[in-house]
Design a protein around this motif. Structure first.
Motif, mmCIF file in Angstrom:
data_model
loop_
_atom_site.group_PDB
_atom_site.id
_atom_site.type_symbol
_atom_site.label_atom_id
_atom_site.label_comp_id
_atom_site.label_asym_id
_atom_site.label_seq_id
_atom_site.Cartn_x
_atom_site.Cartn_y
_atom_site.Cartn_z
ATOM 1 N N LYS A 129 1.142 70.692 1.164
ATOM 2 C CA LYS A 129 2.282 71.120 1.993
ATOM 3 C C LYS A 129 3.495 70.238 1.724
ATOM 4 C CE LYS A 129 3.577 71.916 6.832
ATOM 5 N NZ LYS A 129 3.088 71.953 8.235
ATOM 6 N N ALA A 130 3.280 68.930 1.632
ATOM 7 C CA ALA A 130 4.379 68.019 1.331
ATOM 8 C C ALA A 130 4.910 68.266 -0.078
ATOM 9 C CB ALA A 130 3.912 66.572 1.475
ATOM 10 N N PHE A 131 4.044 68.541 -1.022
ATOM 11 C CA PHE A 131 4.431 68.857 -2.395
ATOM 12 C C PHE A 131 5.328 70.100 -2.417
ATOM 13 C CE2 PHE A 131 3.606 71.664 -5.987
ATOM 14 C CZ PHE A 131 3.782 70.860 -7.094
ATOM 15 N N ILE B 61 3.127 78.244 0.857
ATOM 16 C CA ILE B 61 2.888 78.855 -0.444
ATOM 17 C C ILE B 61 3.766 80.097 -0.641
ATOM 18 C CG2 ILE B 61 0.546 78.002 -0.820
ATOM 19 C CD1 ILE B 61 -0.513 80.635 0.339
ATOM 20 N N ASP B 62 4.029 80.403 -1.921
ATOM 21 C CA ASP B 62 4.771 81.614 -2.264
ATOM 22 C C ASP B 62 3.866 82.833 -2.274
ATOM 23 O OD1 ASP B 62 7.226 80.135 -3.183
ATOM 24 O OD2 ASP B 62 5.804 79.384 -4.666
ATOM 25 N N SER B 63 2.604 82.631 -2.708
ATOM 26 C CA SER B 63 1.753 83.747 -3.095
ATOM 27 C C SER B 63 0.316 83.514 -2.651
ATOM 28 C CB SER B 63 1.767 83.903 -4.624
ATOM 29 O OG SER B 63 3.089 83.971 -5.119
ATOM 30 N N LEU C 244 -14.564 59.187 -9.073
ATOM 31 C CA LEU C 244 -13.383 60.038 -9.077
ATOM 32 C C LEU C 244 -12.191 59.268 -8.529
ATOM 33 C CD1 LEU C 244 -15.053 63.277 -7.743
ATOM 34 C CD2 LEU C 244 -13.842 63.117 -9.902
ATOM 35 N N THR C 245 -11.032 59.519 -9.103
ATOM 36 C CA THR C 245 -9.798 58.902 -8.624
ATOM 37 C C THR C 245 -9.492 59.402 -7.209
ATOM 38 O OG1 THR C 245 -8.984 58.857 -10.884
ATOM 39 C CG2 THR C 245 -7.350 58.614 -9.149
ATOM 40 N N ARG C 246 -8.897 58.530 -6.406
ATOM 41 C CA ARG C 246 -8.458 58.905 -5.058
ATOM 42 C C ARG C 246 -6.959 58.639 -4.935
ATOM 43 N NH1 ARG C 246 -11.872 59.330 -0.768
ATOM 44 N NH2 ARG C 246 -10.475 58.165 0.601
ATOM 45 N N GLN C 247 -6.249 59.556 -4.298
ATOM 46 C CA GLN C 247 -4.837 59.318 -4.006
ATOM 47 C C GLN C 247 -4.434 60.142 -2.800
ATOM 48 O OE1 GLN C 247 -3.716 60.703 -8.068
ATOM 49 N NE2 GLN C 247 -2.115 61.904 -7.057
ATOM 50 N N THR C 248 -3.413 59.661 -2.108
ATOM 51 C CA THR C 248 -3.057 60.265 -0.818
ATOM 52 C C THR C 248 -1.968 61.327 -0.931
ATOM 53 O OG1 THR C 248 -1.458 58.487 -0.430
ATOM 54 C CG2 THR C 248 -3.692 58.182 0.446
ATOM 55 N N SER C 249 -1.287 61.384 -2.083
ATOM 56 C CA SER C 249 -0.201 62.350 -2.233
ATOM 57 C C SER C 249 -0.060 62.717 -3.706
ATOM 58 C CB SER C 249 1.114 61.770 -1.709
ATOM 59 O OG SER C 249 1.474 60.619 -2.453
ATOM 60 N N PHE C 250 0.704 63.754 -3.966
ATOM 61 C CA PHE C 250 0.961 64.191 -5.332
ATOM 62 C C PHE C 250 2.058 63.334 -5.957
ATOM 63 C CE2 PHE C 250 -1.070 67.911 -3.514
ATOM 64 C CZ PHE C 250 -1.853 68.379 -4.555
ATOM 65 N N SER C 251 1.910 63.066 -7.244
ATOM 66 C CA SER C 251 2.938 62.304 -7.956
ATOM 67 C C SER C 251 4.095 63.190 -8.382
ATOM 68 C CB SER C 251 2.330 61.609 -9.178
ATOM 69 O OG SER C 251 1.838 62.566 -10.100
ATOM 70 N N LEU C 252 3.858 64.511 -8.406
ATOM 71 C CA LEU C 252 4.899 65.486 -8.709
ATOM 72 C C LEU C 252 5.353 66.161 -7.421
ATOM 73 C CD1 LEU C 252 3.220 67.264 -11.774
ATOM 74 C CD2 LEU C 252 5.050 65.555 -11.874
ATOM 75 N N SER C 253 6.404 66.936 -7.517
ATOM 76 C CA SER C 253 6.825 67.778 -6.403
ATOM 77 C C SER C 253 7.179 69.153 -6.954
ATOM 78 C CB SER C 253 8.024 67.183 -5.673
ATOM 79 O OG SER C 253 9.179 67.233 -6.501
ATOM 80 N N ARG C 254 7.353 70.084 -6.058
ATOM 81 C CA ARG C 254 7.682 71.451 -6.465
ATOM 82 C C ARG C 254 8.949 71.493 -7.319
ATOM 83 N NH1 ARG C 254 7.029 76.113 -2.398
ATOM 84 N NH2 ARG C 254 7.466 77.953 -3.645
ATOM 85 N N SER C 255 9.895 70.613 -7.032
ATOM 86 C CA SER C 255 11.174 70.619 -7.743
ATOM 87 C C SER C 255 11.036 70.231 -9.213
ATOM 88 C CB SER C 255 12.170 69.688 -7.056
ATOM 89 O OG SER C 255 11.693 68.351 -7.052
ATOM 90 N N ASP C 256 9.880 69.665 -9.605
ATOM 91 C CA ASP C 256 9.652 69.352 -11.013
ATOM 92 C C ASP C 256 9.384 70.609 -11.840
ATOM 93 O OD1 ASP C 256 9.800 66.449 -10.980
ATOM 94 O OD2 ASP C 256 7.950 66.515 -9.799
ATOM 95 N N PHE C 257 9.024 71.693 -11.185
ATOM 96 C CA PHE C 257 8.690 72.943 -11.861
ATOM 97 C C PHE C 257 9.901 73.882 -11.859
ATOM 98 C CE2 PHE C 257 4.684 71.070 -10.884
ATOM 99 C CZ PHE C 257 3.787 71.542 -11.835
ATOM 100 N N PRO C 258 9.907 74.882 -12.738
ATOM 101 C CA PRO C 258 11.018 75.834 -12.745
ATOM 102 C C PRO C 258 11.215 76.481 -11.379
ATOM 103 C CG PRO C 258 9.656 76.107 -14.708
ATOM 104 C CD PRO C 258 8.928 75.138 -13.824
#
Length: 452
Positions: A448-450, A83-85, A4-18
């Motif tokens: 949380k950082a995302f 989180i929102d929900s 399985l791939t391992r990574q320490t953070s998300f490549s996207l952020s919340r601001s990429d979404f509507p």
């Protein structure tokens, strides 16, 4: 098996979404609350877990994560996550210990406090009325095989919404009807543990009838934002043999198209009805118009794909004798292949063929990982990579115009994983099942950082 791939953070952020896209987490009542607390009645999961071989290590949900007593601290962790929900379920047996008749005030009060606690922390409450816990008293009367259960479920729904409907962001009637019916009544893996095609087929109709009756009552109460949560697998033949192609078609029809067809077309798929019609309850056709009543949203649970092959043909079998074969992709601790493109493919297909402009929400997605607590930390980088790949798949379909409005990560915390007991950990929060101490994992901090 590929790693399985391992990574320490998300490549996207919340601001990429509507801007109005909602992120949250999901849980279910029996998996976290503790069924022995608060005057809850017995459910069929309590009894199923007492029989040898049904649940790993004879484990059960009597204590689980003791969310019943620890809910305020758990909600604080949600608030700190950002989180929102929050999507949670209520236990029918906690609210109505016999499934009908008397209401357990202590149980109803618990959910009332929970909803208020979420709102105090600026988190939207999303209620699922049924996540696999049938009161034992109703199971004794035939459970989902008995048509009368539809009226009992509608009454339970009315009681819940009368008490707290004014503060709920959304209401789902059921979580994963395929699991309630086929996994539990045909494959025998979940409570009530039957292996009976007639039981599974009748149950699959009566769950949708129960949904229809509950929706009708809640509409009359002017309850907003009503939906249901279905589970999907990206199902294809394992090979190009004609028998595998037919087996995959029927497996996919039962898993993906049966419930979608009833809800959004007012008809079950003809190719599946060909096999199952002898087992449907008398007069089932008369219920289809009610089952087809409009909804406000559809929840989609997605984890993996399914490669189907026919085993040796069996004399007299009603259905093709199909099974799943492992593919070559990396797998989670559930031995499920990591296949994020299946999510994007299914979201497009569902919208194009059944739901149109209806808002869709990913109500569950996540992975069981081989988590280890080392020096006070759980470094679950595989889970971060898994979620990141699926977030990308979701963003891809949003950019293509699919009306996807939200995404709930499964699960907020490690919990009782049904027939697998406490062995499989899906949470972004680690739970020590001896001390019940909560510890945010690396995936919690990355999420949380995302969201920040």
């Amino acid at each position: 098996m590929p790693a399985l791939t391992r990574q320490t953070s998300f490549s996207l952020s919340r601001s990429d979404f509507p801007d109005d896209f909602k992120f949250g987490t999901s849980t279910s009542a029996y998996q976290i609350e503790g069924s022995k607390f608060g005057g809850a009645g017995s459910s069929h999961w309590d009894t199923f877990a007492t029989s040898p071989g049904n649940v790993v290590n004879f484990e059960n949900g009597s204590i689980a994560c003791d969310h019943y007593h620890k809910w305020q601290g758990d909600l604080d962790l949600m608030r700190d996550l950002g989180i929102d929900s929050y999507r949670f379920s209520s236990s029918w047996a906690r609210v109505m210990p016999e499934g009908k008749g008397a209401v357990n005030a202590e149980g109803l009060d618990f959910y009332d406090r929970l909803v208020d606690g979420l709102l105090e922390r600026n988190i939207e409450p999303h209620l699922t009325l049924y996540h696999w816990e049938l009161p034992s008293a109703l199971s004794d009367l035939g459970g989902w095989q008995n048509r009368d259960i539809a009226d009992h479920f509608a009454n339970y729904a009315e009681i819940m919404i009368t008490r707290m409907g004014d503060r709920l962001e959304s209401v789902a009637t059921f979580n994963e009807p395929w699991c309630i019916t086929w996994l539990s009544h045909y494959h025998g893996i979940h409570a009530p543990g039957l292996r009976d095609i007639r039981a599974a087929t009748r149950a699959s109709h009566h769950v949708l009838l129960s949904h229809a009756k509950a929706v009708a009552i809640l509409r009359s109460m002017e309850q907003k934002n009503l939906g249901i949560v279905l589970n999907f697998e990206h199902t294809t033949p394992f090979d190009d043999q004609e028998s595998s192609i037919e087996a995959a078609r029927i497996a996919e029809g039962i898993y993906n198209r049966w419930f979608l067809g009833g809800l959004f077309k007012g008809a079950y798929p003809e190719d599946v009805v060909t096999y199952l019609e002898p087992y449907l309850p008398t007069g089932w056709q008369d219920d289809m118009a009610a089952i087809n009543a409009p909804l406000d949203w559809l929840g989609i649970n997605y984890y993996t794909r399914n490669l189907v092959v026919e085993k040796e043909p069996c004399e007299g079998c009603t259905l093709p004798n199909f099974t799943s074969e492992p593919g070559p992709l990396p797998k989670t601790e559930m031995n499920w292949e990591v296949y994020p493109q299946g999510l994007s493919t299914l979201l497009r297909w569902i919208s194009e063929t059944h739901t149109g402009a209806l808002p869709l929400t990913v109500t569950e997605n996540g992975m069981a990982n081989d988590d280890h607590l080392i020096d006070g930390e759980v470094d679950d980088q595989e889970r971060i990579a898994y979620l990141d790949m699926h977030f990308k798949a979701a963003l891809e379909v949003i950019e293509d115009g699919v009306p996807l409005t939200g995404y709930f990560v499964w699960s907020f915390m490690d919990n009782f994983e049904w027939a697998l007991g406490y062995d499989k950990r899906f949470g972004i929060i680690h739970v020590d099942f001896d001390t019940l101490e909560r510890l945010p994992k690396a995936s919690y901090h990355a999420f949380k950082a995302f969201l920040a």
